[in-house]
Write a protein that holds these residues in place. Structure first.
Motif, mmCIF file in Angstrom:
data_model
loop_
_atom_site.group_PDB
_atom_site.id
_atom_site.type_symbol
_atom_site.label_atom_id
_atom_site.label_comp_id
_atom_site.label_asym_id
_atom_site.label_seq_id
_atom_site.Cartn_x
_atom_site.Cartn_y
_atom_site.Cartn_z
ATOM 1 N N LEU A 253 0.846 -1.173 0.000
ATOM 2 C CA LEU A 253 0.000 0.000 0.000
ATOM 3 C C LEU A 253 0.889 1.233 0.000
ATOM 4 O O LEU A 253 1.989 1.208 0.523
ATOM 5 C CB LEU A 253 -0.904 -0.005 1.241
ATOM 6 N N THR B 209 0.288 5.917 4.029
ATOM 7 C CA THR B 209 -0.949 5.180 4.275
ATOM 8 C C THR B 209 -0.644 3.752 4.671
ATOM 9 O O THR B 209 -1.284 3.169 5.531
ATOM 10 C CB THR B 209 -1.831 5.195 3.014
ATOM 11 N N ASN B 210 0.381 3.193 4.063
ATOM 12 C CA ASN B 210 0.773 1.825 4.364
ATOM 13 C C ASN B 210 1.119 1.679 5.846
ATOM 14 O O ASN B 210 0.581 0.819 6.532
ATOM 15 C CB ASN B 210 1.972 1.439 3.486
ATOM 16 N N HIS C 142 0.436 3.642 8.386
ATOM 17 C CA HIS C 142 -0.715 3.918 9.247
ATOM 18 C C HIS C 142 -1.670 2.730 9.276
ATOM 19 O O HIS C 142 -2.152 2.328 10.343
ATOM 20 C CB HIS C 142 -1.441 5.170 8.747
ATOM 21 N N GLN C 143 -1.956 2.159 8.105
ATOM 22 C CA GLN C 143 -2.902 1.056 8.035
ATOM 23 C C GLN C 143 -2.349 -0.206 8.692
ATOM 24 O O GLN C 143 -3.096 -0.970 9.300
ATOM 25 C CB GLN C 143 -3.287 0.784 6.582
ATOM 26 N N LYS D 273 -2.620 0.197 12.412
ATOM 27 C CA LYS D 273 -4.036 0.072 12.769
ATOM 28 C C LYS D 273 -4.484 -1.379 12.662
ATOM 29 O O LYS D 273 -5.273 -1.857 13.481
ATOM 30 C CB LYS D 273 -4.877 0.955 11.848
ATOM 31 N N ALA D 274 -3.964 -2.086 11.646
ATOM 32 C CA ALA D 274 -4.329 -3.495 11.460
ATOM 33 C C ALA D 274 -3.889 -4.337 12.646
ATOM 34 O O ALA D 274 -4.620 -5.236 13.095
ATOM 35 C CB ALA D 274 -3.698 -4.016 10.172
ATOM 36 N N GLU E 292 -6.412 -7.403 12.630
ATOM 37 C CA GLU E 292 -6.614 -7.769 11.225
ATOM 38 C C GLU E 292 -5.510 -8.696 10.719
ATOM 39 O O GLU E 292 -5.648 -9.293 9.645
ATOM 40 C CB GLU E 292 -6.670 -6.512 10.349
ATOM 41 N N TRP F 64 -2.668 -10.587 6.244
ATOM 42 C CA TRP F 64 -3.420 -9.381 6.606
ATOM 43 C C TRP F 64 -4.792 -9.456 5.958
ATOM 44 O O TRP F 64 -4.903 -9.403 4.734
ATOM 45 C CB TRP F 64 -2.659 -8.152 6.136
ATOM 46 N N HIS G 69 -7.232 -7.458 5.026
ATOM 47 C CA HIS G 69 -7.455 -6.030 4.817
ATOM 48 C C HIS G 69 -8.929 -5.762 4.528
ATOM 49 O O HIS G 69 -9.543 -6.467 3.724
ATOM 50 C CB HIS G 69 -6.586 -5.545 3.651
ATOM 51 N N GLU H 258 -10.404 -3.602 2.771
ATOM 52 C CA GLU H 258 -10.706 -3.192 1.402
ATOM 53 C C GLU H 258 -10.071 -4.101 0.360
ATOM 54 O O GLU H 258 -10.677 -4.383 -0.680
ATOM 55 C CB GLU H 258 -10.228 -1.750 1.160
#
Length: 399
Positions: A138, A142-143, A145-146, A149-150, A155, A180, A182, A184
């Motif tokens: 990603l 953003t990668n 951060h995600q 968060k995952a 996740e 993962w 994810h 989305e």
């Protein structure tokens, strides 16, 4: 296969077009074609990364070796198929080079290509990436951060791939593989999150969560009269954590599980801290009854030194030795030598990457006992593993 993005790189127009037509017949609709490396890099710059690159090696202009190195630096490829008429040992060396560059090598094909071989390798990619076309990486911030968060939102899940007795195909244990889930993009491979966890020092957190999931599943399996042991992957550097073995002991105690429930697989390419803390953790894990395994044996370095000086009780032979087993005597000789050495050292051997009955038959003739690969099962989520095992046991009992 319609969502697969594929690059065909070959300086022979007829061969290049033939591969593209084969892929189109298989349902691929997004196919890029290039005659040499510079052109291929320009196409990737304009169109974005591809899932699979069918890459020739000997070409005028930029050759395949240089292309793979530059494309990997740009994160423009997820996987590669080496296509060339050069000697098999050279193709194997190039495959190993691509792996060191961080690329997944689906296989090596000698020209002229056959439709069934192209289909098999494309299917291999899809089997490991069921949400084909989803990104392995990603973008940028953003990668990170995600990923963080995952981890917080649980996740990052465990998928399980069975190991089996090569002769009877009975399941002997399962390997825990991080994925993962994810929200989305679906199921993503470790390449999409491991580098971030390493940068933030969160690999231990992932490891302990995986062990927790494994031991939870063990408890559920025990209630269904199914016995399970698990192998989890660790980076070599994680053995340098002074609290590692103590934390594992606490998890085992919490689940009332014996140390033999767990084995720790360390990739051979990892850098192992030679300090006393790493060695102490290894000794303590073995004293608890846990197993220690060198993963991808033969694909890294310091093999013999590690076997002689560290308390490993298992080695896993890299799948690279299995791909051309029927046609490459060097691979058979290497496996035979490892088996002989392991017997002298009184350690176990697991063969990775077994996909065909022919490979299994050859491995049996060489004296191999334990294996892993698509011949028996693909990695599966926890909610699929237990029903699969129960159904398999019922089938065996009826037969």
């Amino acid at each position: 296969m319609s969502t697969l993005r594929v690059l065909v790189l070959d300086d022979q127009p007829v061969q290049r077009r033939y591969i593209a037509i084969l892929l189109a017949h298989l349902g691929c609709t997004r196919i890029l074609e290039a005659s040499e490396g510079c052109e291929a890099l320009q196409l990737l710059e304009l169109n974005g990364p591809v899932d699979i690159a069918f890459c020739d090696i000997c070409m005028e202009g930029m050759d395949g070796i240089t292309f793979l190195r530059r494309a990997s630096q740009r994160h423009a490829l997820k996987s590669v198929v080496i296509i060339s008429s050069i000697a098999l040992d050279l193709r194997q060396a190039i495959s190993h080079m691509a792996t060191l560059l961080g690329l997944r090598v689906l296989g090596q094909l000698c020209k002229p290509l056959q439709e069934q071989d192209v289909k098999r390798l494309a299917s291999t990619y899809l089997d490991d990436n069921p949400h084909d076309g989803c990104p392995l990486h990603l973008p940028g911030e953003t990668n990170e951060h995600q990923v963080l968060k995952a981890l917080e939102n649980n996740e990052l899940e465990v998928f399980y791939q069975p190991k089996f007795d090569i002769r009877t195909l009975q399941v002997t244990s399962v390997e825990a593989l991080a994925r993962w889930n994810h929200p989305e993009h679906g199921i993503l491979t470790p390449a999409s999150f491991i580098p971030v966890l390493e940068r933030y020092g969160l690999m231990d957190s992932l490891l302990y969560r995986q062990i927790d999931q494994c031991l939870t599943l063990r408890k559920e399996a025990f209630a269904s009269k199914v016995s399970l042991t698990f192998a989890v992957n660790v980076n070599a550097s994680q053995f340098a954590n002074p609290q590692m073995s103590a934390h594992v002991a606490l998890l085992l105690k919490r689940f009332n599980a014996p140390g033999s429930s767990l084995s720790f697989e360390m990739t051979e390419t990892g850098t192992l801290d030679p300090g006393s803390i790493s060695l102490e953790n290894m000794v303590r894990l073995r004293m608890m009854g846990c197993g220690l395994s060198i993963d991808d044996f033969g694909g890294g370095y310091s093999s013999l030194q590690r076997l002689c000086s560290l308390p490993f009780n298992e080695i896993k032979i890299d799948a690279e030795f299995i791909r051309d087993l029927s046609s490459e005597p060097r691979s058979r000789a290497a496996i035979s030598s490892v088996l002989s050495m392991a017997q002298e050292l009184n350690i176990g051997v697991v063969i990775e990457g077994i996909e065909t009955i022919e490979q299994r038959d050859i491995l049996i003739s060489l004296g191999c006992e334990t294996g892993q690969g698509y011949l028996l099962a693909h990695p599966m989520p926890a909610h699929n593993l237990l029903p699969w095992l129960i159904g398999r046991n019922a089938t065996v009992q009826r037969s």
